[in-house]
Design an enzyme around this catalytic site. Structure first.
Site, short mmCIF file in Angstrom:
data_model
loop_
_atom_site.label_atom_id
_atom_site.label_comp_id
_atom_site.label_asym_id
_atom_site.label_seq_id
_atom_site.Cartn_x
_atom_site.Cartn_y
_atom_site.Cartn_z
N ASP A 161 0.85 -1.19 0.00
CA ASP A 161 0.00 0.00 0.00
C ASP A 161 0.89 1.25 0.00
OD1 ASP A 161 -1.86 2.09 0.70
OD2 ASP A 161 -3.17 0.57 1.57
N SER B 30 -3.70 14.80 -13.76
CA SER B 30 -5.10 14.72 -14.20
C SER B 30 -5.59 16.02 -14.82
CB SER B 30 -6.00 14.35 -13.01
OG SER B 30 -7.36 14.46 -13.37
N SER B 31 -6.44 15.89 -15.81
CA SER B 31 -7.08 17.06 -16.42
C SER B 31 -8.01 17.76 -15.45
CB SER B 31 -7.86 16.64 -17.67
OG SER B 31 -8.88 15.71 -17.35
N TYR C 196 -10.86 15.39 -5.38
CA TYR C 196 -9.96 14.66 -6.26
C TYR C 196 -9.05 15.62 -7.02
CZ TYR C 196 -8.30 11.95 -10.25
OH TYR C 196 -7.51 11.37 -11.20
N ASN D 269 -25.61 11.88 -17.44
CA ASN D 269 -25.85 12.96 -16.48
C ASN D 269 -25.88 14.28 -17.24
OD1 ASN D 269 -23.76 10.92 -14.73
ND2 ASN D 269 -25.68 11.50 -13.77
#
Length: 332
Positions: free
Chosen positions: A67, A131-132, A155, A216
């Site tokens: 982990d 990340s974008s 996030y 959505n």
């Protein structure tokens, strides 16, 4: 693009964190085929043993269960490793809204543990999944690396903090780091199940079951969908670049085109109806917008082209053809 064309020497050992996950397992597979010694480091929170089971008997592949929230595990994983491809994270905007504490522990504390372990083991280079989502409420299109907005989810905050930590470790400790801001990656081995499944495998599974895919919003939101082969290429080129100006920065990794969710559903129905004609007539349903969702996403990939020689090989349609074939053979 073949292993030879990507030109990454096979004498190097590479640690892939999250190596049993969607992106990580594709990277492990490529590197093993290239002849590299590969260590797959995963705690199987979201990764799956099936993604790497065909690699377990190969001599130059090793599975290390652990982990990233445990520094000792990270130190063990980085021992005698030349390069790190850090893919381990808890993805999903909705998951981070529901459980921000665990998202923070994995994505920030775990990331910091890996940086420390890589530094102390004198790893040559640390390439990580950014990340974008970092672009947040920035409305400009296409997205350019040095123009970001305010994060719209826990996030997104965690992924931005990763970039800040990587920059500090580069400046303070002389580490070589490269961050790759992924834009909506899809392809083989992507899990269609669970509350936080990505839209493409989720829609594919629904259509294969003759269920109405649910969007959505009204379907006008758009994304720069990026096939997994392009992402593998970007990671290998980030490992192998010798340009000093290419290091210690971040890159958009995408195709550079955006597609609405309505158009995505249409394309999926077209390809899947080649296997099952009934899929063509399945209707789409629409629900409320998700909290934290960005309306539109489109990447400028010029920086990656210029500095990494990134040349994406698959647009959305080419990627979907390969992905749908894999989904059809592997989804039940």
């Amino acid at each position: 693009m073949t292993n030879k064309e990507l030109n990454f020497p096979n004498e190097y050992s590479v640690l892939v964190t999250g190596g049993a996950g969607f992106i990580g397992s594709n990277l492990c597979e490529f590197l093993v085929q290239n002849g590299n010694n590969v260590i797959c480091f995963d705690n199987f929170a979201t990764g799956k043993i099936e993604n790497i089971s065909h690699l377990l008997k190969i001599e130059n592949f090793k599975l290390l269960e652990g982990d990233i929230r445990n520094l000792e595990d990270c130190i063990k994983a980085c021992t005698n490793v030349d390069y790190v491809l850090h893919q381990a994270a808890l993805g999903s905007v909705p998951r981070s809204i529901k459980d921000p504490i665990t998202t923070n522990e994995v994505n920030i504390s775990g990331f910091l543990n890996m940086l420390v372990a890589a530094r102390d083991s004198k790893v040559k280079r640390f390439v990580y999944a950014a990340s974008s989502s970092t672009y947040g409420d920035s409305k400009g299109l296409p997205k350019i690396e040095d123009v970001i907005g305010k994060p719209l989810s826990p996030y997104a905050i965690t992924k931005y903090v990763n970039e800040l930590y990587a920059e500090i470790f580069s400046k303070t400790f002389g580490m070589e780091t490269i961050g790759l801001r992924y834009f909506n990656v899809f392809g083989r081995k992507q899990d269609p199940n669970g509350a936080y499944a990505a839209v493409i495998p989720k829609f594919v599974m629904q259509l294969m079951k003759h269920e109405s895919p649910n969007i959505n919003g009204d379907g006008s939101y758009s994304r720069d969908f990026t096939y997994i082969a392009n992402v593998v290429q970007a990671n290998i080129k980030a490992l192998s670049t010798y340009k000093k100006e290419a290091l210690n920065t971040v890159y958009n990794i995408a195709f550079g085109e955006r597609t609405s969710l309505n158009d995505l559903i249409t394309a999926l129905k077209d390809y899947l109806s080649g296997y099952d004609p009934k899929i063509k007539d399945i209707k789409t349903t629409y629900g409320p917008l998700r909290e934290g969702d960005v309306p539109h996403s489109l990447a400028s990939i010029q920086k990656a082209k210029d500095l990494l020689n990134y040349q994406p090989t698959h647009n959305l349609k080419e990627g979907l053809k390969e992905a749908v074939s894999w989904y059809w053979d592997n989804l039940e």
